[in-house]
Design a protein around this motif. Sequence first.
Motif, mmCIF file in Angstrom:
data_model
loop_
_atom_site.group_PDB
_atom_site.id
_atom_site.type_symbol
_atom_site.label_atom_id
_atom_site.label_comp_id
_atom_site.label_asym_id
_atom_site.label_seq_id
_atom_site.Cartn_x
_atom_site.Cartn_y
_atom_site.Cartn_z
ATOM 1 N N LEU B 10 0.869 -1.469 0.092
ATOM 2 C CA LEU B 10 0.055 -0.035 0.083
ATOM 3 C C LEU B 10 0.840 1.123 -0.011
ATOM 4 O O LEU B 10 0.750 2.202 -0.703
ATOM 5 N N LEU B 13 1.937 1.835 -3.333
ATOM 6 C CA LEU B 13 1.035 2.159 -4.310
ATOM 7 C C LEU B 13 0.986 3.800 -4.100
ATOM 8 O O LEU B 13 0.861 4.600 -5.011
ATOM 9 N N GLN B 29 -3.165 8.883 -1.026
ATOM 10 C CA GLN B 29 -3.722 8.084 -0.141
ATOM 11 C C GLN B 29 -5.201 7.640 -0.407
ATOM 12 O O GLN B 29 -5.582 6.647 -0.513
ATOM 13 N N ARG B 30 -5.982 8.836 -0.687
ATOM 14 C CA ARG B 30 -7.283 8.646 -1.081
ATOM 15 C C ARG B 30 -7.592 7.678 -2.225
ATOM 16 O O ARG B 30 -8.489 6.599 -2.294
ATOM 17 N N LEU B 31 -6.837 7.894 -3.408
ATOM 18 C CA LEU B 31 -6.879 7.196 -4.815
ATOM 19 C C LEU B 31 -6.466 5.677 -4.320
ATOM 20 O O LEU B 31 -7.115 4.600 -4.844
ATOM 21 N N PHE B 33 -6.653 3.940 -1.349
ATOM 22 C CA PHE B 33 -7.504 3.366 -0.854
ATOM 23 C C PHE B 33 -8.916 3.234 -1.645
ATOM 24 O O PHE B 33 -9.649 1.954 -1.614
ATOM 25 N N PHE B 34 -9.134 3.958 -2.315
ATOM 26 C CA PHE B 34 -10.220 3.718 -3.613
ATOM 27 C C PHE B 34 -9.815 2.550 -4.350
ATOM 28 O O PHE B 34 -10.875 1.649 -4.584
ATOM 29 N N LEU B 35 -8.805 2.453 -4.877
ATOM 30 C CA LEU B 35 -8.490 1.225 -5.710
ATOM 31 C C LEU B 35 -8.383 0.093 -4.699
ATOM 32 O O LEU B 35 -8.756 -0.948 -5.591
ATOM 33 N N LEU B 36 -8.238 -0.125 -3.505
ATOM 34 C CA LEU B 36 -8.359 -1.272 -2.942
ATOM 35 C C LEU B 36 -9.779 -1.640 -2.569
ATOM 36 O O LEU B 36 -9.871 -2.829 -2.476
ATOM 37 N N ALA B 38 -12.632 -0.447 -4.405
ATOM 38 C CA ALA B 38 -13.531 -0.606 -5.286
ATOM 39 C C ALA B 38 -13.595 -2.041 -5.948
ATOM 40 O O ALA B 38 -12.682 -3.009 -5.471
ATOM 41 N N PRO B 39 -14.445 -2.236 -6.770
ATOM 42 C CA PRO B 39 -14.705 -3.777 -7.367
ATOM 43 C C PRO B 39 -13.313 -4.102 -7.854
ATOM 44 O O PRO B 39 -12.592 -3.139 -8.522
ATOM 45 N N PRO B 40 -12.739 -5.142 -7.992
ATOM 46 C CA PRO B 40 -11.031 -5.676 -8.306
ATOM 47 C C PRO B 40 -11.072 -4.964 -9.793
ATOM 48 O O PRO B 40 -9.998 -4.656 -10.217
ATOM 49 N N VAL B 42 -11.755 -2.607 -11.411
ATOM 50 C CA VAL B 42 -11.386 -1.174 -11.556
ATOM 51 C C VAL B 42 -9.994 -0.865 -11.286
ATOM 52 O O VAL B 42 -9.255 -0.274 -12.214
#
Lengths: 202, 202
Positions: B10, B13, B29-31, B33-36, B38-40, B42
């Motif tokens: 993490l 990333l 950070q926000r992006l 956590f979103f990537l983690l 969100a549906p795989p 994405v």
Amino acid sequence: MKRLQYASALTRLIGELARLPGIGSKTAQRLAFFLLSAPPEVAVNLAEAIREAREKVRRCSECGNLTDVEPCAVCASDMRNKNVICVVQDPRDVAAIEKYRGYKGVYHVLHGVLSPLAGVGPQELNIQSLLARLANGVVQEVILATNPDVEGDATALYLARLIKPLGIKVTRIAHGLPVGAHLEYADEVTLGKAIEGRREIE
Amino acid sequence: MKRLQYASALTRLIGELARLPGIGSKTAQRLAFFLLSAPPEVAVNLAEAIREAREKVRRCSECGNLTDVEPCAVCASDMRNKNVICVVQDPRDVAAIEKYRGYKGVYHVLHGVLSPLAGVGPQELNIQSLLARLANGVVQEVILATNPDVEGDATALYLARLIKPLGIKVTRIAHGLPVGAHLEYADEVTLGKAIEGRREIE
């Protein structure tokens, strides 16, 4: 007349970037062109980091925080005080509290707050495993550190009503003025909370 | 006491995301956590789109625009007027002009502007291949559409001095007030250019 579109691979990249939160189509374009013009390893490393994070990072089975070891570093550490659990709504909040360096207990990450309008009920949150952790009799205090907003407060209240009957001390993080703030710029709700929460100077 | 860090995948990333232009550590950070969360697909699609774009998108050997076919769609099209070349500094400018839909000529992308302070001289720009295109005697007009700022103007002047001796018409895009603008809010330089560039109403 046929109109030029971006190369299809570029269009696709712009589209995928624009799905990220807070990234509009202009920013997505800018990022895509950056990724194409930067040294190749920048793009390769980013793609690889996304793939790796997605593959390795999981929720800790104990506290629900994001981790790539099981259990996470905090839960596994024997330097942490297992008698106190700090409940937060988001893994980022764990990182924020860890920066403060004064907290020696462990965490529990809810991954959200109660939000009936958004369809988030207790089942959608990481609450069952919190109750399971409390059943072992080790925990003496649960600190509710959800955000001080409507949903965070409601979630804290909900948890307090679940946990208090177990005979465990339940506390809520303090509301008040941020350090360095000016009274004249504080909103009246915060100011009210700061006055209600006043403490005697010893 | 050992302090919790984010999981290393993490952290990596977040670091790679923070290398993107305009993305600070909080946004990264926000992006991440979103990537983690969100549906795989994405995250997978984004990683794949980055890899694919980096692999397939190249500069057109003719005009220098980014493309995944060779030559690019504009250079390959027999619907475009090869007598007029519009010179721009960036592939995004090609996309902007294509949106206008009124331009039927072809393009040449410089990939930058002259900037002595940043160490960008004529050798760093896609100028040699522009002169090569002009040598075939087909081109009758070169429209200089670099940005109307100091470096864009200097680059246009430099190119005009190179191209005019070849007996080719050289034009510069008009300066003036944007459509819908209010005079009172225009800066004096733009206003001056708008007055200088006035045209008779027929």
